[in-house]
Design an enzyme around this catalytic site. Structure first.
Site, PDB file in Angstrom:
ATOM      1  N   ASP A 221     -35.224 -33.715 -35.339  1.00  0.00           N
ATOM      2  CA  ASP A 221     -34.026 -32.855 -35.266  1.00  0.00           C
ATOM      3  C   ASP A 221     -32.834 -33.583 -33.953  1.00  0.00           C
ATOM      4  O   ASP A 221     -31.842 -32.528 -34.233  1.00  0.00           O
ATOM      5  CB  ASP A 221     -34.561 -31.314 -34.935  1.00  0.00           C
ATOM      6  CG  ASP A 221     -35.670 -30.494 -35.452  1.00  0.00           C
ATOM      7  OD1 ASP A 221     -35.642 -30.582 -37.065  1.00  0.00           O
ATOM      8  OD2 ASP A 221     -36.058 -30.284 -34.960  1.00  0.00           O
TER       9      ASP A 221
ATOM     10  N   GLN B 263     -39.265 -36.538 -37.706  1.00  0.00           N
ATOM     11  CA  GLN B 263     -40.172 -36.348 -36.353  1.00  0.00           C
ATOM     12  C   GLN B 263     -39.169 -36.965 -34.774  1.00  0.00           C
ATOM     13  O   GLN B 263     -38.711 -37.686 -34.643  1.00  0.00           O
ATOM     14  CB  GLN B 263     -41.051 -35.425 -36.240  1.00  0.00           C
ATOM     15  CG  GLN B 263     -41.663 -34.766 -37.451  1.00  0.00           C
ATOM     16  CD  GLN B 263     -42.478 -35.036 -38.465  1.00  0.00           C
ATOM     17  OE1 GLN B 263     -42.375 -36.458 -37.736  1.00  0.00           O
ATOM     18  NE2 GLN B 263     -42.425 -34.663 -38.981  1.00  0.00           N
TER      19      GLN B 263
END
Length: 432
Positions: free
Chosen positions: A13, A226
């Protein structure tokens, strides 16, 4: 010619989608090399938002070729749905723009169901990992167990029934033991046959395509999903994903030699977030955490889950720099820190009374580490939309430079908003 690997240096993120899209203008080929549709990228181009979870970020750019490598676990139904969503926004992605590795393992309904069954059971016992329930882990298990259905199997319906039987021998035994009904052979065959016609035209030898591009001197961009701290080997195990998220996987997960990978760009958020369960030494479960979450709009692209927020952890990123061989970082979301009187940076840990400069591998030790902070002065002027160093407040520049010192890697790009053009370029990773 330098090829570039983009990886997350924290728990994911970090804003990889925008950076990959920004770099894709300089690339000829964009490759996904691990993970599945359990992590997403949000791209904002000319005011239009694109949310991608399985497709490489390059698909929204005309004239760019995209590849899904063998290191990915591939959900054919999610793939079709994503193509349809893009088509609604005027982006058509056909086999002339995208290919899928023939040796890519498929995610099927049995994987999604097993993922959910396990998470429900873990919730009751207090051992929940916090997966997205999309079947990623079970699909990788079948791959390693040598019973996976792979993309190439959709081309040969004569041999597929025997492979489905082998897969169901394993899954139905699990389901019986967990008290669930078995899956019928015909059910899984129907599922595969329903998508085969759509998927087969995209299937190809990705390793060969990459080798051809490499020999022609094309610029190749490898896009990871990820982040390093979710790596199955190097992350906060067991609260990790089921694949290797580090830079070395770019070669294995796409079928290209490691010597062909040049620049490693680590995407790094100016603070720290994570989704799901697991240790988080700098987490701020207070007003600061709420401020960061609201200002940074910290919600998962795929799941919509609220992200946990905290101060920048230089220990973790320094460890990621070492593990990945990061050449430079792209620092994102600096603007989220605008207006704070002071900012804290984690510069070390204390474990059982002893100071350490690394994240220990033990789950118990990870849960016990305490962050050692350094406090720096914040800035009142805005950094949002800055496109040159001169546009940044002096104290913001000091913050960036201090981060470089602490993690042992220079800033190559600096992102100051979700818009792709709000980017300060220091070093072009695609240097000749």
């Amino acid at each position: 010619m330098t090829n570039v690997v983009v990886i997350g240096s924290q728990w994911g993120d970090e804003g990889k989608g925008k950076i990959v899209d920004w770099l894709s203008e300089r690339a000829d080929v964009v490759v996904r090399f691990q993970g599945g549709h359990n992590a997403g990228h949000t791209l904002v181009i000319d005011g239009v938002s694109y949310k991608l979870s399985l497709l490489p970020s390059g698909v929204v750019r005309e004239g760019k070729f995209s590849l899904i490598g063998n290191g990915v676990v591939f959900d054919p139904h999610a793939f079709v749905a994503e193509l349809e969503r893009l088509a609604e926004k005027g982006v058509t992605v056909g086999p002339d723009r995208l290919r899928i590795a023939e040796n890519t393992a498929l995610i099927l309904s049995v994987h999604r169901e097993l993922d959910g069954i396990r998470e429900d059971a873990a919730s009751n016992s207090g051992t929940k990992i916090g997966t997205t329930r999309r079947g990623i882990g079970p699909a990788y298990e079948d791959k390693v167990g040598r019973r996976a259905i792979r993309a190439m199997d959709l081309k040969n319906m004569e041999t597929l029934p025997a492979k489905v039987d082998r897969l169901l021998t394993h899954h139905n035994a699990l389901r019986r033991g967990l008290g669930y009904e078995e899956v019928a052979h015909e059910t899984l065959m129907d599922e595969l046959q329903s998508v085969a016609e759509t998927i087969v035209p995209y299937i190809d030898r990705v390793w060969k395509i990459l080798d051809d591009y490499r020999r022609r001197g094309a610029r190749i961009l490898f896009e990871g999903a990820q982040g390093t701290l979710l790596d199955i080997d190097h992350g906060t195990y067991p609260f990790v994903t089921s694949s290797n998220t580090t830079a070395g996987q770019a070669a294995t997960g796409s079928g290209i030699g490691p010597g062909s990978v040049g620049y490693v760009l680590g995407i790094t958020k100016a603070y720290t977030t994570r989704v799901g369960e697991g240790p988080f030494p700098t987490e701020q479960d207070n007003d600061i955490g709420q401020f960061l979450g609201e200002r940074g709009y910290e919600f998962g692209t795929v799941t919509g889950r609220k992200r946990r927020c905290g101060w920048f952890d230089a220990v973790l990123v320094r460890q990621a720099v070492a593990i990945n061989g990061i050449t430079g970082i792209a620092l994102t979301k600096l603007d989220v820190l605008d207006g704070l009187d002071e900012i804290r940076i984690c510069v070390g840990y204390k474990l059982d009374g002893e100071e350490i400069d690394y994240l220990p591998a033990s789950q118990g030790a990870q849960a016990r580490v305490e962050a050692i902070y350094e406090t720096v002065e914040g800035w009142k002027a805005t950094t949002a939309g800055a496109r040159t160093w001169n546009d940044l407040p002096a104290q913001a520049v000091k913050y960036v430079r201090h981060i470089e010192e602490l993690i042992g890697a220079p800033v190559a790009l600096l992102s100051t908003s979700p818009e792709r053009d709000d980017t300060i370029l220091v070093t072009d990773p695609f240097h000749d």
